[in-house]
Enzyme design. Sequence first.
Site, short mmCIF file in Angstrom:
data_model
loop_
_atom_site.label_atom_id
_atom_site.label_comp_id
_atom_site.label_asym_id
_atom_site.label_seq_id
_atom_site.Cartn_x
_atom_site.Cartn_y
_atom_site.Cartn_z
N GLY A 13 0.82 -1.22 0.00
CA GLY A 13 0.00 0.00 0.00
C GLY A 13 0.85 1.26 0.00
N TYR A 152 -12.38 2.76 13.89
CA TYR A 152 -10.96 2.97 13.55
C TYR A 152 -10.22 3.62 14.73
CZ TYR A 152 -7.09 4.56 10.46
OH TYR A 152 -5.87 4.80 9.86
N1 CAA Z 1 -17.55 17.24 13.63
C1 CAA Z 1 -18.83 17.52 13.94
N2 CAA Z 1 -19.85 17.35 13.10
C2 CAA Z 1 -19.57 16.89 11.90
C3 CAA Z 1 -18.27 16.57 11.49
C4 CAA Z 1 -17.23 16.77 12.41
N3 CAA Z 1 -15.96 16.49 12.11
N4 CAA Z 1 -18.31 16.11 10.23
C5 CAA Z 1 -19.60 16.13 9.86
N5 CAA Z 1 -20.35 16.61 10.85
C6 CAA Z 1 -21.81 16.81 10.85
C7 CAA Z 1 -22.28 17.38 9.51
O1 CAA Z 1 -22.18 18.78 9.55
C8 CAA Z 1 -23.70 16.87 9.44
O2 CAA Z 1 -24.48 17.65 10.28
P1 CAA Z 1 -26.05 17.89 9.95
O3 CAA Z 1 -26.65 16.52 9.90
O4 CAA Z 1 -26.51 18.71 11.09
O5 CAA Z 1 -26.05 18.58 8.62
C9 CAA Z 1 -23.63 15.50 10.11
O6 CAA Z 1 -22.46 15.53 10.95
C10 CAA Z 1 -23.50 14.37 9.10
O7 CAA Z 1 -22.28 14.58 8.37
P2 CAA Z 1 -22.02 13.92 6.99
O8 CAA Z 1 -22.96 14.52 5.97
O9 CAA Z 1 -20.59 13.97 6.68
O10 CAA Z 1 -22.49 12.40 7.27
P3 CAA Z 1 -22.33 11.19 6.35
O11 CAA Z 1 -23.07 10.05 7.00
O12 CAA Z 1 -22.62 11.50 4.93
O13 CAA Z 1 -20.74 10.89 6.41
C11 CAA Z 1 -18.69 10.25 7.31
C12 CAA Z 1 -20.14 10.51 7.61
C13 CAA Z 1 -18.56 9.13 6.28
C14 CAA Z 1 -18.04 9.78 8.59
C15 CAA Z 1 -18.05 11.54 6.77
O14 CAA Z 1 -18.30 12.58 7.67
C16 CAA Z 1 -16.55 11.40 6.59
O15 CAA Z 1 -16.06 10.81 5.63
N6 CAA Z 1 -15.74 11.95 7.54
C17 CAA Z 1 -14.31 11.89 7.49
C18 CAA Z 1 -13.84 10.75 8.33
C19 CAA Z 1 -12.32 10.71 8.30
O16 CAA Z 1 -11.64 11.66 8.62
N7 CAA Z 1 -11.78 9.56 7.91
C20 CAA Z 1 -10.36 9.45 7.82
C21 CAA Z 1 -10.03 8.41 6.81
S1 CAA Z 1 -8.29 8.35 6.49
C22 CAA Z 1 -7.64 7.64 7.83
O17 CAA Z 1 -8.31 7.18 8.69
C23 CAA Z 1 -6.16 7.59 7.87
C24 CAA Z 1 -5.67 8.16 9.12
O18 CAA Z 1 -5.22 7.39 9.96
C25 CAA Z 1 -5.66 9.60 9.34
#
Ligand code: CAA
Length: 245
Positions: A13, A152
């Site tokens: 990866g 995670y």
């Molecule tokens: N803090 C607080 N609220 C948040 C937020 C946050 N960080 N992110 C989103 N929200 C809120 C949104 O504003 C939304 O609010 P409303 O319903 O009031 O509008 C609500 O939460 C839902 O948010 P989403 O539309 O994003 O929800 P979803 O179900 O479509 O998606 C999710 C959820 C898939 C988790 C998406 O938010 C996401 O992809 N987040 C990023 C997660 C992330 O950082 N992953 C890292 C992957 S890489 C990795 O993990 C490697 C590493 O080690 C760093």
Amino acid sequence: MSKRIALVTGGTGGIGAAICRQLSDDGYQVIAAYSNEEKAKAWQEAQKADGYEFGISYMNVGDYESCRTAINTIAEVYGPVSVLVNNAGITRDGVMKKMSWEQWHEVLNVNLDSVFNTSKACLDSMLEMQFGRIINISSINGQKGQFGQSNYSAAKAGMHGFTKALAQETARKGITVNTISPGYIATDMIMKIDEPIRNKIMEGIPVGRFGQPEEIARTVSFLAAENNGFITGANIAINGGQHMC
Ligand code: CAA
């Protein structure tokens, strides 16, 4: 002296490949553990074209017998593993309200059970050699938690608990156990995050960019060094200043 053997899980990866190349540059015979044979063979060929001779080994890191069998075979073919890098990891993001048990279990199995499975399978020979380096690639999100990653974040936090416990058990045996906690590194895993969310994450990184896999690999090299036996049970954050503790 024959080359020391380094095993990197998830070696094909983004971060894993950079770690393999760095350890090879450091003089190790590197074995990349993979789960997808076709991808691994293509990767091995591509690396060969760049002058890197890597071994590859199938391993289901979530399954102890699979790890034990693969690690025993590596020992027979190449020699005992003296540097183990637990790098394999997956995401199955989702808010807790929508997260299924399968999403929870899969991430815990691949990201955390794996650390037990591979370390256990390498430990006896490391104890025999009175030398070993176990390096667990955790995450900033194990340190600070992350919205949408209860699975995670739990697994990655668990990795460091494991590191601290095993580091105490092996401290007098020449074996160090450490954690590296990368922040957001420019790999396929990060590119899977929806673009608006990804851009927002980048805005929160003080250095103003995602990290590079080579920046993680250099720290693996540092921790793996034979003359680096006094760092153990540590968690080294490499996150561009996104989380400081
Ligand atoms: N803090 C607080 N609220 C948040 C937020 C946050 N960080 N992110 C989103 N929200 C809120 C949104 O504003 C939304 O609010 P409303 O319903 O009031 O509008 C609500 O939460 C839902 O948010 P989403 O539309 O994003 O929800 P979803 O179900 O479509 O998606 C999710 C959820 C898939 C988790 C998406 O938010 C996401 O992809 N987040 C990023 C997660 C992330 O950082 N992953 C890292 C992957 S890489 C990795 O993990 C490697 C590493 O080690 C760093």
